[in-house]
Every structure is written in C-alpha cells, then in structure tokens.
Design a protein around this motif. Structure first.
Motif, short mmCIF file in Angstrom:
data_model
loop_
_atom_site.label_atom_id
_atom_site.label_comp_id
_atom_site.label_asym_id
_atom_site.label_seq_id
_atom_site.Cartn_x
_atom_site.Cartn_y
_atom_site.Cartn_z
N ARG A 77 0.82 -1.19 0.00
CA ARG A 77 0.00 0.00 0.00
C ARG A 77 0.87 1.26 0.00
NH1 ARG A 77 0.58 -1.66 5.16
NH2 ARG A 77 0.80 -0.09 6.81
N LYS A 78 0.29 2.36 -0.43
CA LYS A 78 1.04 3.62 -0.50
C LYS A 78 1.38 4.13 0.88
CE LYS A 78 0.84 8.26 -2.49
NZ LYS A 78 0.04 9.23 -3.26
N ARG A 79 2.68 4.50 1.08
CA ARG A 79 3.14 4.98 2.38
C ARG A 79 3.68 6.41 2.31
NH1 ARG A 79 4.64 -0.48 2.26
NH2 ARG A 79 3.85 -1.70 4.02
N GLY A 80 3.67 7.00 1.17
CA GLY A 80 4.20 8.37 1.02
C GLY A 80 4.21 8.77 -0.44
N ASP A 81 4.89 9.88 -0.72
CA ASP A 81 4.95 10.36 -2.09
C ASP A 81 6.13 9.82 -2.87
OD1 ASP A 81 2.67 11.88 -1.67
OD2 ASP A 81 3.81 13.59 -0.92
N GLU A 82 7.00 9.11 -2.17
CA GLU A 82 8.17 8.57 -2.86
C GLU A 82 7.77 7.43 -3.79
OE1 GLU A 82 12.50 6.49 -1.84
OE2 GLU A 82 11.20 7.21 -0.23
N LEU A 83 8.25 7.49 -5.02
CA LEU A 83 7.93 6.46 -6.01
C LEU A 83 8.63 5.15 -5.63
CD1 LEU A 83 6.34 6.25 -8.69
CD2 LEU A 83 8.54 6.54 -9.86
N PRO A 84 7.93 4.07 -5.59
CA PRO A 84 8.55 2.79 -5.22
C PRO A 84 9.52 2.34 -6.30
CG PRO A 84 6.32 2.43 -5.98
CD PRO A 84 6.49 3.92 -5.88
N PRO A 85 10.41 1.41 -5.96
CA PRO A 85 11.38 0.90 -6.95
C PRO A 85 10.65 0.32 -8.16
CG PRO A 85 11.93 0.14 -4.74
CD PRO A 85 10.60 0.79 -4.64
N GLN A 86 11.16 0.65 -9.34
CA GLN A 86 10.54 0.18 -10.57
C GLN A 86 11.32 -1.02 -11.11
OE1 GLN A 86 7.63 1.94 -11.79
NE2 GLN A 86 7.92 2.51 -9.63
N THR A 87 10.59 -2.03 -11.51
CA THR A 87 11.20 -3.22 -12.10
C THR A 87 10.53 -3.52 -13.43
OG1 THR A 87 9.67 -4.65 -10.91
CG2 THR A 87 11.80 -4.21 -9.87
N ARG A 88 11.26 -4.10 -14.33
CA ARG A 88 10.71 -4.42 -15.66
C ARG A 88 9.88 -5.68 -15.62
NH1 ARG A 88 15.38 -4.37 -19.96
NH2 ARG A 88 13.57 -4.78 -21.27
N TYR A 89 10.32 -6.63 -14.88
CA TYR A 89 9.58 -7.89 -14.80
C TYR A 89 10.12 -8.70 -13.64
CZ TYR A 89 13.77 -9.59 -17.16
OH TYR A 89 15.06 -9.88 -17.49
N ASN A 90 9.33 -9.74 -13.27
CA ASN A 90 9.76 -10.69 -12.25
C ASN A 90 9.49 -12.08 -12.80
OD1 ASN A 90 9.77 -12.49 -9.94
ND2 ASN A 90 9.81 -10.64 -8.67
N MET A 91 10.52 -12.68 -13.34
CA MET A 91 10.35 -13.94 -14.04
C MET A 91 9.71 -15.04 -13.19
SD MET A 91 10.53 -15.35 -16.94
CE MET A 91 11.63 -14.24 -17.87
N PRO A 92 10.13 -15.24 -11.93
CA PRO A 92 9.48 -16.30 -11.13
C PRO A 92 7.98 -16.08 -10.96
CG PRO A 92 11.54 -15.66 -10.12
CD PRO A 92 11.29 -14.67 -11.22
N PHE A 93 7.59 -14.81 -10.69
CA PHE A 93 6.17 -14.54 -10.50
C PHE A 93 5.40 -14.69 -11.81
CE2 PHE A 93 7.21 -12.65 -6.42
CZ PHE A 93 6.08 -13.01 -5.67
N GLU A 94 5.98 -14.31 -12.92
CA GLU A 94 5.29 -14.46 -14.19
C GLU A 94 5.10 -15.93 -14.53
OE1 GLU A 94 6.93 -12.25 -17.38
OE2 GLU A 94 6.83 -10.33 -16.33
#
Length: 243
Positions: free
Chosen positions: A31-48
């Motif tokens: 959930r959102k905890r502030g205005d800071e943008l969370p780390p961005q990732t292109r993909y997560n192979m295990p989850f996909e």
C-alpha cells in the motif's frame, strides 16, 4: 461419488483461499506509504511463471475431479436389478418395466390419466437403470429426493442408473423439470419405493392383470394404492381461476 464431490469442493476452497490471501497480502504489503515512487522493475520472471502455471494447475485439478464425478454418475452396469423405460409426453408419464410381461405378453406398463397420477414402483436396496424417451418435446425426469434429474429429449435415448438405499421405502414426488407447455406444472408422478419382497408381489399382481392402484391396495398401501403426495389436475379450463 460423494467423496469425490467433497474432494473437488475442498480443492476449490483451498485455491480460493490462496488467491484471495495473495490479493489481500499485496494490498496490505504494498500500500502507498508516502509520495516517494517505489522501486521500478521491468519484470519478475518467477512470478510471471507462477501466474502462468498456477491457473493451468487449478484448471487441471478441477477438470480431473469433474471428469471423475461425471464418469461415475453416468456409469451403467451390464446387469442392473431393475430396468425401467420412462416415456414422456404432453403432459403425462408412462413407465415400462422392461424385464417383465403382463397378461398380454407385453412388458408391464403404468400410465397416468386426468384423474390418476402415475406411480412408479421400485424396490429398495436395488440398482435401477432408466431409459428415457420423449414423444413430442423436451421434458425432464426429476425426483428431488434422489438428487438427480435428466432431460427427456425427442429422438434421443438418455440412460442413467441409481442405487436405492435399503431404508429408502416411502413415497416421493416426481416432476417434469423442463418447461414443456400448458400443463407442465401438473406433469407429476410419484415414486413409491417398497421392499424387494413387496416389489416381487407387485409385479406378480400386475402380471395377473391388476392395475397399479389395485396391486398397491392389495399390498396394504393407503389411499387404495393411489398417489399420496400429489393430486390430479382438473383440465377443465372453466373450473380454474388465475393464481
């Protein structure tokens, strides 16, 4: 059959709990905890891979249990204890005891009339195989208490088999469960389950020329052997009013 049904329900519940648990965990954890943008990732192979494989596993499990249950429900034995042909028509039932012979050399038959609800007599503790045919439109053979119904389709011979419990003796309402025309709601019949000995006596009496009410009355059933759970329908339109 019930064990397989329970197994499929449990499997569906486990999968449902897992999926909804994962959704709520993601809602709370990320959930959102502030205005800071969370780390961005292109993909997560295990989850996909997980999200691709998991649905197929779920479908395979549900399909497996469905196929097993349907196969068990539709299983027919080569030598059932009783064979009955169910013939449906607008708006009546005819029951033919295929393995018997009446005084005319033809199988013993029961059919309803305007003042008579047809009674299907079967023995407790025996396997019964039904063959269904229709003379006109689609009907549906349904006895709510045996938890089974099957459509009666013109041009098609539907078959199914049930095993009546040893303590199933009694009278049960039977209905048509498919909207088939003007008097659909009154297309009733009654299933009368008797002991194996009473069933043999019933067939002997029918073979000797007795009607179904006469045979049942001679066996000591109330109401002179007529249906006790249902009432005949007055087909005179001038005698009826809207409900």
């Amino acid at each position: 059959m019930y064990d397989l049904w329970i197994g499929s329900v449990v499997a569906a519940l486990v999968v449902g709990v897992f999926v909804w648990g994962l959704i709520f965990w993601c809602v709370v954890r990320y959930r959102k905890r502030g205005d800071e943008l969370p780390p961005q990732t292109r993909y997560n192979m295990p989850f996909e891979i997980l999200y691709t494989v998991a649905p197929f596993v779920v479908i395979a499990v549900l399909f497996f249990y469905t196929a097993i249950i349907q196969t068990d429900v539709d299983r027919l034995s080569k030598n059932p204890d009783v064979r009955v042909e169910v013939i449906a028509s607008k708006w009546n039932w005819q029951f033919v005891y295929s393995d018997t012979k009446g005084p005319d050399g033809q199988p013993i038959t029961t059919v309803g009339a305007d003042d008579y609800i047809p009674v299907l007599v079967l023995p407790a503790g025996k396997s019964v195989q039904f063959k269904e045919t229709s003379r006109d439109v689609i009907h549906s053979f349904w006895v709510p208490d045996i938890l089974f119904k099957r459509d009666v389709i013109p041009g098609v011979e539907n078959r199914f088999e049930i095993k009546l419990k040893d303590n199933a003796a009694g009278a049960y309402v039977g209905r048509c469960a498919e909207l088939c025309g003007t008097y659909h709601s009154m297309m009733n019949f009654e299933l009368r389950v008797v002991s194996a000995e009473q069933y043999r006596q019933y067939l002997d009496l029918r073979g000797a020329g007795k009607s179904t009410p006469e045979a049942l009355a001679q066996l000591g059933f109330p109401n002179q052997g007529y249906a006790t759970k249902t009432q005949p329908f007055n087909t005179d339109r001038t005698k009826r009013s809207s409900s």
